[in-house]
Design an enzyme around this catalytic site. Structure first.
Site, mmCIF file in Angstrom:
data_model
loop_
_atom_site.group_PDB
_atom_site.id
_atom_site.type_symbol
_atom_site.label_atom_id
_atom_site.label_comp_id
_atom_site.label_asym_id
_atom_site.label_seq_id
_atom_site.Cartn_x
_atom_site.Cartn_y
_atom_site.Cartn_z
ATOM 1 N N HIS A 138 0.801 -1.230 0.000
ATOM 2 C CA HIS A 138 0.000 0.000 0.000
ATOM 3 C C HIS A 138 0.840 1.290 0.000
ATOM 4 C CE1 HIS A 138 -3.577 -2.403 1.062
ATOM 5 N NE2 HIS A 138 -2.883 -2.948 2.035
HETATM 6 O O1 RIB Z 1 -5.007 0.154 4.650
HETATM 7 C C1 RIB Z 1 -3.607 0.111 4.459
HETATM 8 C C2 RIB Z 1 -2.921 1.121 5.319
HETATM 9 O O2 RIB Z 1 -3.126 0.792 6.676
HETATM 10 C C3 RIB Z 1 -1.386 1.137 5.132
HETATM 11 O O3 RIB Z 1 -0.912 2.435 5.367
HETATM 12 C C4 RIB Z 1 -0.902 0.211 6.206
HETATM 13 O O4 RIB Z 1 0.431 0.542 6.643
HETATM 14 C C5 RIB Z 1 -1.880 0.516 7.305
HETATM 15 O O5 RIB Z 1 -1.424 1.686 7.960
#
Ligand code: RIB
Ligand code: CA
Length: 315
Positions: A239
């Site tokens: 992500h």
């Molecule tokens: O939904 C994904 C996010 O949530 C990313 O930033 C992961 O590190 C968590 O913080």
């Protein structure tokens, strides 16, 4: 080429670490003014400890400051089931010897932005508590921020609820301040981050290398993906890396410019990044560039080259 001034705000977190590593490997293009931490994946103490441990292991660092220990209004929700008890399970880091520059990320960011020569890009990849507080406390910084490239949100389906992504869900009020601020936003939401995914084979490749950084990344990513593996995933979203990758290689992404509103209700839509995605919808000024697709092979190739470069930098 002139360097882009950036401040990374994170809750490390495995994918946060991969994003920080990508930035560290590209300091010829990115001037990292600082890295700030926010409670999210784990408590503030743990995520702050994790960035200090990472820097101690790498032997390189940037200015660091810790920020908010909880959302502006709501109670903290963490994600230990994904990132582990430490928030960064999977690698035996040394005890941290790198000290914080500040324990007040809001003032730290304000001073870095005001003092910076030229504009500054914010790169948040956790709950937006620090960024919301920065804008609410020092609204004058808005004229020195050229872009917020954030990981968060989703215009289709969530990962905490049917509609909300974790970073926005944890602190919707902070997200509303950010999305309503008028500062240009590039949103790496779940629609693109689930395509920016690493495979078991690619993780195994990293694990098999003997590089100081690549081996660490392989082991960390193996640990990070066991939760997703148990949920039936066959590739694993990196992500947070998208929020940095877009600054370096915007050409590997596709996007839509949309008006995005944050739902701060307490109902089923809490934390929704509601976007009017109708083809005929025309806005006077869409507030968000929503990334919707990425060339995954190029994404992984660029990331792996960054890890290999750090093997040499951190010898
Ligand atoms: O939904 C994904 C996010 O949530 C990313 O930033 C992961 O590190 C968590 O913080
Ligand atoms: Ca994160």
């Amino acid at each position: 080429m002139e360097k882009r001034n950036i401040i990374i705000d994170c809750d490390p977190g495995h994918d946060d670490v991969m994003a920080v590593l990508l930035a560290l490997a590209n300091q010829d293009r990115l001037n990292i003014l600082g890295v700030t931490t926010v409670a999210g994946n784990q408590t503030l103490e743990k995520v702050t400890n994790n960035i200090r441990k990472l820097y101690t292991y790498l032997g390189i660092s940037t200015p660091i400051a810790s920020g908010a220990a909880k959302p502006i209004i709501r109670e903290l929700i963490t994600a230990g089931e994904v990132h582990g008890k430490s928030g960064l399970d999977g690698w035996d880091f040394p005890e941290p010897s790198i000290e914080l520059d500040s324990t007040n990320a809001i003032t730290f960011m304000y001073e870095k932005i005001i003092e910076a020569e030229g504009k500054v890009t914010l790169v948040p990849m956790g709950p937006l508590t620090n960024i919301g507080l920065l804008i609410a406390t020092f609204p004058e910084v808005k004229e020195k921020i050229d872009l917020i490239s954030l990981m968060g949100g989703s215009i289709y389906a969530g990962n905490v609820t049917p509609y909300a992504e974790f970073n926005i869900y944890v602190d919707p009020e902070a997200a509303k301040i950010v999305f309503d601020s008028g500062i240009p936003i590039v949103m790496s939401g779940l629609e693109v981050t689930h395509k920016a995914a690493i495979t078991e084979e690619e993780i195994e490749f990293l694990k098999q290398t003997d590089g100081k950084v690549t081996k660490m990344c392989g082991e960390l990513l193996y640990s990070y993906t066991r939760y997703h593996h148990s949920e039936g995933y066959t590739s694993y979203p990196l992500h947070d890396v998208c929020s940095v990758m877009y600054l370096l290689h915007p050409d590997i992404f596709e996007y839509k410019d949309l008006q995005v509103e944050i739902d701060t209700s307490n109902g089923i839509h809490r934390g929704r990044t509601a976007a009017d995605n109708r083809q005929w919808a025309k806005y006077e000024r869409p507030n968000t560039r929503v990334l919707i697709d990425v060339n995954r092979e190029k994404f992984i190739d660029i990331l792996f080259k960054a890890f290999a470069k750090l093997n040499e930098m951190c010898k």
